[in-house]
Design an enzyme around this catalytic site. Structure first.
Site, PDB file in Angstrom:
ATOM      1  N   SER A 152       0.810  -1.218   0.140  1.00  0.00           N
ATOM      2  CA  SER A 152       0.050  -0.039  -0.051  1.00  0.00           C
ATOM      3  C   SER A 152       0.842   1.261  -0.099  1.00  0.00           C
ATOM      4  O   SER A 152       1.981   1.255   0.605  1.00  0.00           O
ATOM      5  CB  SER A 152      -0.919  -0.021   1.252  1.00  0.00           C
ATOM      6  OG  SER A 152      -1.608   1.303   1.450  1.00  0.00           O
ATOM      7  N   TYR A 165      -0.768  -0.206  10.003  1.00  0.00           N
ATOM      8  CA  TYR A 165      -1.142  -0.732   8.549  1.00  0.00           C
ATOM      9  C   TYR A 165       0.202  -0.589   7.720  1.00  0.00           C
ATOM     10  O   TYR A 165       0.596  -1.433   7.031  1.00  0.00           O
ATOM     11  CB  TYR A 165      -2.407   0.023   7.944  1.00  0.00           C
ATOM     12  CG  TYR A 165      -2.708  -0.538   6.607  1.00  0.00           C
ATOM     13  CD1 TYR A 165      -3.471  -1.691   6.478  1.00  0.00           C
ATOM     14  CD2 TYR A 165      -2.506   0.327   5.554  1.00  0.00           C
ATOM     15  CE1 TYR A 165      -4.129  -1.884   5.107  1.00  0.00           C
ATOM     16  CE2 TYR A 165      -2.968   0.074   4.420  1.00  0.00           C
ATOM     17  CZ  TYR A 165      -3.581  -1.131   3.817  1.00  0.00           C
ATOM     18  OH  TYR A 165      -4.007  -1.342   2.792  1.00  0.00           O
ATOM     19  N   LYS A 169       2.433  -3.312   5.513  1.00  0.00           N
ATOM     20  CA  LYS A 169       2.333  -2.989   4.261  1.00  0.00           C
ATOM     21  C   LYS A 169       3.884  -3.092   3.772  1.00  0.00           C
ATOM     22  O   LYS A 169       4.157  -3.286   2.484  1.00  0.00           O
ATOM     23  CB  LYS A 169       1.591  -1.974   3.853  1.00  0.00           C
ATOM     24  CG  LYS A 169       0.144  -2.404   3.566  1.00  0.00           C
ATOM     25  CD  LYS A 169      -0.197  -3.606   3.223  1.00  0.00           C
ATOM     26  CE  LYS A 169      -1.635  -4.096   2.926  1.00  0.00           C
ATOM     27  NZ  LYS A 169      -2.186  -5.383   2.418  1.00  0.00           N
TER      28      LYS A 169
END
Length: 305
Positions: A152, A165, A169
């Site tokens: 991401s 997150y 990622k």
């Protein structure tokens, strides 16, 4: 040229909704037999139901394709092993793995509970590790495999409120980089997809008119490019809204300082030369960095006679 997956078996995690669903449908439409995996939880990973995966399987079968549903929690290696055994029992091989399953538990780092940090890491990182480990020997024995990690821009560049997150990622990029080296001689290629799409993961963080432009189909076209027989290797493909680009980590050529000058003040005084992008490269293995510095050191020693 037509990309086809006839005779191939694909596992797509998190395939009950959003990107995973679109990936599974597109693979099946091009001939792949698909394991549609989805734990069936909410966006934050709570709950669980097989209904979403079964609905996608029904859609694939109605279109004339072959698919089976699986409700494994990718963070549980035992469940993942059972999922891969299910694929092997049904079809005898696994050619493609798309590690797509994920959850969000967004908060600023100051307010984030460490359990929420760990849970996001478990699903995104260990979920990708578990699924890849479960198919790795199969692909080695076949001398063929295509694995796609889902990264991401939040990891590549950062995003406020997504420390967990973003960390996860970027971790899968590190995993990809080493698996590329270890899988090359076995016909295994590993790439990463950095999507920008309108899914339940993003629907409440952008205006509705923008959300409508972010089709999952545009991203899936990129995903399928990464898992066919002519796929690249070690590519971070960014895809969204019909746009496609490649992200790379570059290292500048840098400088060499003799021992007497190896001090923070001297390094600071040379920071512009250290940052200079002329001659920067995308290195292909960690050892290349050390080799570069050793060459600079050797050249300096030789210059001193």
């Amino acid at each position: 040229m037509t990309i086809s997956y006839e005779g191939q078996v694909a596992i797509v995690t998190g395939a009950g909704n959003g990107l995973g669903k679109t990936h599974a449908l597109a693979l099946a439409a091009r001939g792949a037999k698909v394991v549609v995996n989805d734990f069936g939880g909410a966006r934050d990973g709570t709950g669980g139901s097989s209904a979403a995966a079964e609905a996608v399987v029904a859609q694939i079968k109605e279109a004339g394709g072959q698919a089976i549903a699986n409700g494994a929690n990718v963070a549980d290696f035992g469940q993942v092993q059972q999922m891969v055994s299910q694929a092997m029992d049904a079809w005898g091989r696994v050619d493609i793995l798309i590690n797509n399953a994920g959850i969000l538990r967004d908060k600023s780092f100051a307010k984030m509970d460490l359990d929420d940090f760990k849970t996001v890491m478990d699903v995104h990182v260990m979920g990708s590790v578990n699924c890849t480990k479960a198919v790795w020997d199969i692909m080695r024995e076949q001398q063929y495999g295509r694995i796609v990690m889902t990264t991401s821009s939040s990891g590549l560049y950062g995003n406020f409120g997504q420390a967990n997150y973003g960390a996860a990622k970027m971790a899968v990029i590190g995993l990809m980089n080493t698996l590329v080296l270890e899988g090359a001689k076995h016909g295994i290629r590993v790439n990463a997809l950095a999507p920008t799409a309108g899914t339940r993961m993003t629907e409440d963080i952008m205006p509705a008119e923008v959300f409508a432009l972010l089709t999952t189909e545009a991203v899936t076209a990129g995903a399928l490019t990464l898992c066919d027989k002519d796929a690249p290797n070690r590519m971070i493909l960014c895809a969204g809204v019909g746009g496609y680009s490649v992200a790379r980590m570059m290292e500048t050529d840098g400088i060499f300082l003799p021992e007497a000058e190896q001090q923070p003040e001297v390094i600071r005084s040379h920071i512009e030369a250290i940052e200079n992008a002329d001659g920067q490269k995308a290195l292909k293995a960690g050892g290349e960095q050390g080799e570069k510095f050793l060459k600079k050191a050797m050249a300096f020693m030789q210059s001193q006679g």
